[in-house]
Design an enzyme around this catalytic site. Structure first.
Site, PDB file in Angstrom:
ATOM      1  CE  LYS A  14      -1.106   0.005   4.920  1.00 41.73           C
ATOM      2  NZ  LYS A  14       0.312  -0.042   5.231  1.00 41.73           N
ATOM      3  NE  ARG A  87      -0.895   0.244  11.211  1.00 44.11           N
ATOM      4  CZ  ARG A  87       0.046   0.650  10.368  1.00 44.11           C
ATOM      5  NH1 ARG A  87      -0.035   1.814   9.791  1.00 44.11           N
ATOM      6  NH2 ARG A  87       1.049  -0.129  10.081  1.00 44.11           N
ATOM      7  NE  ARG A 126       9.279  -2.691   4.150  1.00 41.32           N
ATOM      8  CZ  ARG A 126       8.071  -2.265   4.525  1.00 41.32           C
ATOM      9  NH1 ARG A 126       7.220  -1.823   3.636  1.00 41.32           N
ATOM     10  NH2 ARG A 126       7.723  -2.306   5.792  1.00 41.32           N
ATOM     11  NE  ARG A 159       9.355  -0.073   8.377  1.00 39.56           N
ATOM     12  CZ  ARG A 159       8.051   0.088   8.149  1.00 39.56           C
ATOM     13  NH1 ARG A 159       7.636   0.600   7.011  1.00 39.56           N
ATOM     14  NH2 ARG A 159       7.166  -0.259   9.055  1.00 39.56           N
ATOM     15  NE  ARG A 170       5.392  -3.751  10.882  1.00 38.61           N
ATOM     16  CZ  ARG A 170       6.139  -3.818   9.785  1.00 38.61           C
ATOM     17  NH1 ARG A 170       7.214  -4.575   9.759  1.00 38.61           N
ATOM     18  NH2 ARG A 170       5.813  -3.134   8.718  1.00 38.61           N
TER      19      ARG A 170
HETATM   20  P1  AMP Z   1       3.904   1.476   8.729  1.00 37.26           P
HETATM   21  O1  AMP Z   1       5.047   2.188   8.113  1.00 37.26           O
HETATM   22  O2  AMP Z   1       2.555   1.938   8.200  1.00 37.26           O
HETATM   23  O3  AMP Z   1       4.046  -0.020   8.668  1.00 37.26           O
HETATM   24  O4  AMP Z   1       3.894   1.874  10.287  1.00 37.26           O
HETATM   25  C1  AMP Z   1       4.984   1.543  11.108  1.00 37.26           C
HETATM   26  C2  AMP Z   1       4.579   1.573  12.574  1.00 37.26           C
HETATM   27  O5  AMP Z   1       4.121   2.880  12.930  1.00 37.26           O
HETATM   28  C3  AMP Z   1       3.423   0.660  12.957  1.00 37.26           C
HETATM   29  O6  AMP Z   1       3.849  -0.671  13.209  1.00 37.26           O
HETATM   30  C4  AMP Z   1       2.891   1.346  14.212  1.00 37.26           C
HETATM   31  O7  AMP Z   1       3.734   1.102  15.320  1.00 37.26           O
HETATM   32  C5  AMP Z   1       3.038   2.815  13.850  1.00 37.26           C
HETATM   33  N1  AMP Z   1       1.827   3.354  13.178  1.00 37.26           N
HETATM   34  C6  AMP Z   1       1.740   3.811  11.903  1.00 37.26           C
HETATM   35  N2  AMP Z   1       0.501   4.229  11.631  1.00 37.26           N
HETATM   36  C7  AMP Z   1      -0.231   4.046  12.763  1.00 37.26           C
HETATM   37  C8  AMP Z   1      -1.598   4.273  13.122  1.00 37.26           C
HETATM   38  N3  AMP Z   1      -2.476   4.775  12.244  1.00 37.26           N
HETATM   39  N4  AMP Z   1      -1.967   3.954  14.381  1.00 37.26           N
HETATM   40  C9  AMP Z   1      -1.101   3.459  15.284  1.00 37.26           C
HETATM   41  N5  AMP Z   1       0.183   3.208  15.012  1.00 37.26           N
HETATM   42  C10 AMP Z   1       0.626   3.489  13.754  1.00 37.26           C
END
Ligand code: AMP
Length: 215
Positions: A14, A87, A126, A159, A170
């Protein structure tokens, strides 16, 4: 003007799709994960409050996230794509309230569906460029020179939450907390599901077709 939400598990693609899509249609790309990682790197208060959650693959509390989104949207007169937000159900409801106050609404929620085995494979492979953020995949889109970005020569890194243990957490968090949001948008007639297990261009084509129907 379009206002979209991109839903999908970690590794569903995404982020990459949302980035390309926002460039093509001149939309603001709002990736909450990117904003949080930058805040952590820059040692901002937001970063300090979020760091432990991000590193463990847990969700940052809803009140912190909604506050952040409110700031991002204030003064935004363009269309936007949310990538990684909402989320939780309470974030989705909070977002509706914030948009209401600003006289805005969501036009569609793109849902990228990908099987669990593909997600784990993609996340573990990744790699990202430290300088320009470009994303590689050691299997499907490897860099020409190992450890080096094709675009800018920057150093590639993994990452810290793309390790096996955190990946599994996750994905579990996604199933339990984010999955129910699909029903939230489906009930409002906004959910558009796409098979995200295919190649980038095919998925991008499907998303474009779907979005055409709501423009
Ligand atoms: P992502 O890059 O979208 O995979 O986000 C990385 C991490 O950021 C996630 O595993 C969460 O710890 C935090 N995070 C990102 N977006 C949110 C959200 N909308 N609500 C809560 N935590 C978030």
């Amino acid at each position: 003007m379009m206002r979209l939400v991109f839903l999908g598990a970690p590794g569903s693609g995404k982020g990459t799709q949302a980035k390309k899509f926002s460039e093509k249609f001149g939309l603001v790309h709002i990736s909450t994960g990117d904003i949080l990682r930058k805040a952590i790197k820059d040692k901002k208060i937001l970063g300090k409050n979020a760091q432990a959650y991000v590193e463990a693959g847990e969700l940052v509390p809803d009140d912190i996230m909604l506050e952040m989104i409110k700031e991002e949207l204030t003064g935004n007169t363009e269309g936007f794509i949310f990538d990684g937000f909402p989320r939780t159900l309470s974030q989705a409801e909070g977002l509706d309230r914030i948009l209401d106050e600003l006289g805005m609404n969501i036009d569609g929620a793109i849902n990228l569906e990908v099987g669990a085995d593909i997600l784990v494979e993609r996340l573990a492979a990744r790699r990202l460029c430290k300088s320009c953020g470009f994303e590689f995949n050691l299997k499907t889109r490897p860099p020409r020179v190992e450890g080096e970005c094709d675009r800018c020569g920057g150093e590639l890194y993994q990452r810290s939450d793309d390790t096996a243990e955190v990946i599994n957490n996750r994905l579990k968090v996604y199933r339990e907390k984010t999955g129910p949001i699909e029903d939230f948008y489906r009930a409002r007639g906004l959910l558009m599901s796409v098979d995200g297990g295919r190649g980038f261009d095919e998925v991008f084509g499907s998303i474009s077709e779907m979005v055409d129907t709501v423009r």
